[in-house]
Motif scaffolding. Sequence first.
Motif, PDB file in Angstrom:
ATOM      1  N   MET A   1       0.837  -1.201   0.000  1.00 12.48           N
ATOM      2  CA  MET A   1       0.000   0.000   0.000  1.00 12.48           C
ATOM      3  C   MET A   1       0.873   1.254   0.000  1.00 12.48           C
ATOM      4  O   MET A   1       0.630   2.207  -0.749  1.00 12.48           O
ATOM      5  N   ALA A   2       1.904   1.230   0.850  1.00 15.09           N
ATOM      6  CA  ALA A   2       2.768   2.408   0.972  1.00 15.09           C
ATOM      7  C   ALA A   2       3.491   2.708  -0.334  1.00 15.09           C
ATOM      8  O   ALA A   2       3.692   3.879  -0.688  1.00 15.09           O
ATOM      9  N   MET A   3       3.868   1.665  -1.068  1.00 16.48           N
ATOM     10  CA  MET A   3       4.568   1.889  -2.334  1.00 16.48           C
ATOM     11  C   MET A   3       3.673   2.627  -3.322  1.00 16.48           C
ATOM     12  O   MET A   3       4.116   3.547  -4.010  1.00 16.48           O
TER      13      MET A   3
ATOM     14  N   ILE B   1       8.734   3.920   4.628  1.00 11.59           N
ATOM     15  CA  ILE B   1       8.193   4.758   3.556  1.00 11.59           C
ATOM     16  C   ILE B   1       7.282   5.782   4.216  1.00 11.59           C
ATOM     17  O   ILE B   1       6.259   5.433   4.816  1.00 11.59           O
ATOM     18  N   THR B   2       7.700   7.031   4.139  1.00 13.42           N
ATOM     19  CA  THR B   2       6.988   8.078   4.880  1.00 13.42           C
ATOM     20  C   THR B   2       6.481   9.164   3.930  1.00 13.42           C
ATOM     21  O   THR B   2       6.695   9.091   2.716  1.00 13.42           O
ATOM     22  N   ASP B   3       5.846  10.147   4.534  1.00 12.18           N
ATOM     23  CA  ASP B   3       5.354  11.296   3.783  1.00 12.18           C
ATOM     24  C   ASP B   3       4.372  10.866   2.700  1.00 12.18           C
ATOM     25  O   ASP B   3       4.506  11.223   1.538  1.00 12.18           O
ATOM     26  N   LEU B   4       3.385  10.053   3.091  1.00 19.66           N
ATOM     27  CA  LEU B   4       2.347   9.619   2.166  1.00 19.66           C
ATOM     28  C   LEU B   4       1.233  10.658   2.238  1.00 19.66           C
ATOM     29  O   LEU B   4       0.863  11.106   3.314  1.00 19.66           O
ATOM     30  N   ARG B   5       0.703  11.028   1.075  1.00 23.81           N
ATOM     31  CA  ARG B   5      -0.209  12.177   1.081  1.00 23.81           C
ATOM     32  C   ARG B   5      -1.613  11.855   0.590  1.00 23.81           C
ATOM     33  O   ARG B   5      -2.586  12.094   1.283  1.00 23.81           O
ATOM     34  N   THR B   6      -1.693  11.340  -0.634  1.00 20.83           N
ATOM     35  CA  THR B   6      -3.020  11.229  -1.245  1.00 20.83           C
ATOM     36  C   THR B   6      -3.258   9.839  -1.807  1.00 20.83           C
ATOM     37  O   THR B   6      -2.327   9.111  -2.142  1.00 20.83           O
TER      38      THR B   6
END
Lengths: 379, 249
Positions: free
Chosen positions: A79-81, A183-188
Amino acid sequence: MMTNASNRFLSRSELIGFAVLAAIIFIVLPVMLDTFRLNLFGKYLTYAFVAIGLVLCWGAGGILSLGQGVFFGLGGYCMAMFLKLEASTPENTAIQSTPGIPDFMDWNQLTALPVWWEPFKVLPLALLAVVLVPVVFAFIIGVAMFTRRVGGVYFAIITQAFAAILTILIIGQQGYTGGVNGITDLRTLLGWDIRTDEAKEVLYYVNGVLLFVVLFAAQFVRKSKLGRLLIAMRDQEDRVRFSGYNVANFKIFVFCLGAAFAGIGGAMFTLQVGFMSPTLVGIVPSIEMVIFCAVGGRLSILGAVYGALLVNWAKTTFSESFPELWLLGLGGLFIAVVMAFPNGLAGIWAEQIAPRLAKLTKSGGASVPLPDAAKSPAE
Amino acid sequence: MSVHNPNFVLMVEGLTVSFDGFKAVDDLSFYVEPNECRVIIGPNGAGKTTVLDLICGRTKATAGSVNFKGNELLNMREDQIVHAGVGRKFQTPSVYEDLTVFENLELSYPKGHGVFGALAFRRDDTVTARIQEIAETIFLDDQLDEKAAFLSHGQKQWLEIGMLLIQDPELLMLDEPVAGMSVAERKKTAELLNRIIQDRSVIVIEHDMGFVEDIATRVTVLHQGKTLSEGSMERVQNDPKVVEVYLGH
């Protein structure tokens, strides 16, 4: 005959149990909590997906996996990718030496997106991967272990080793995985900002609905002949084998199912919390997941949900006030549950509270309850 | 590999198993005819249970051949051997204690043996009727809803026999079916076994000589993994070698 009662999908008490849980998740918690706390409980509930899988694998089937964090993590990373790629548009990443790739790749001198990241540009593929990657991984482990009849403690230790290996792999391959930061800084998500309060509430409800889908799937398995076979395998594996069943196939199936549930939980974690990191994959979280299941009651899928909620809530509450003591408390809790309440909260409910409640409601329903109650001690 | 001979259901030839050099079963051969009840007797450690383990695939043989109706069982997986028509009862009653008698029998019903078959399996009238029928045969039709954990030792033995009967195997292997039973239970079991061995071949391990005399077509006496004597009960009982190592004690 008896066959009707035990064949029904939900017995009366199970139906009430499902209804109460639905009321808590969809009404009580949203009414009582502000968005921040609600989001926290949403996070706790993502662990319930794993715990439900453990009820099937461990409680019913007797297969103790100390590596469920692997599947939770794989689902979460898939999901994060996708979210990371969506956040890494060329405009957003214009200051990088290679715009359009995730920031951590740029920091690690990668100049192009690795091929195996490509499918994660498409949401349906990423969602498919959330379930399929953990399942395929579980299938490989399952085939390798169960057809060789590795079981019990040996299986638990090997799954634990997988949890350690995957953590080390993720941390070591920083350029491809984001390393120790995750994996950070996920936005939209398809342009919809997942960081707003409104989005967090919506995701909480999506999470709740998915949890019930998984609960119903687990209930279906438990009520099928396969569910009874799991119990039979746990108690008399040889008898099942010599009744014409290929025991390994059933173990592989339930292990894969648990992995699928964990993968969905991991993806919902990423969506609600906004990042995924190797600290959620390794040995400690994997063992914590087993504790959620044990505290809730390893034979009860509803108990597993309460276990995940309660232990996580306690973790947040106590680790805010006594950060050093929390791990000791958690260990003590686990020992207490194993020694004193082997069937966890669900066992306490079924053995202690439910019978007393039934007594109470019976005497309460009688027309003259008071003289009755007054009389009984005198007798 | 032996060629299948239609006069025999089971042909065991040169069967050997060695555990770290110790030969528990050593170059054993015997043949079982259709509808025969073969009883294997012998002193402790003679390799009786190991022979059954080898036939049903629980233990892998070192050498030899086990031919069941033309199938070489030594190359097959345990569940394939069951599907070929071999049923095995263990010495200690192996029933699923957390499940009811009905569920125990249902899991043994020969349908839905694959993962998805088991998911899709539904209790229909055929299944229920067959379970009812078997339950009556094994004297447990009043206990169908009871958890197997609450059955007496003898009832558990009957239940396990019932779990095999419902599979309708052509070759039934029973390991000490009356061990640990009361006299009354023992009598009932003899009656039950006499009824169910009618239309199939049976291999029984038993110590109770009265019981053996009652059911055996032929008797094989094992000693140190080898056949010491074989034939009718009368012949075996009068064999001086047998008297010396086994019956004389």
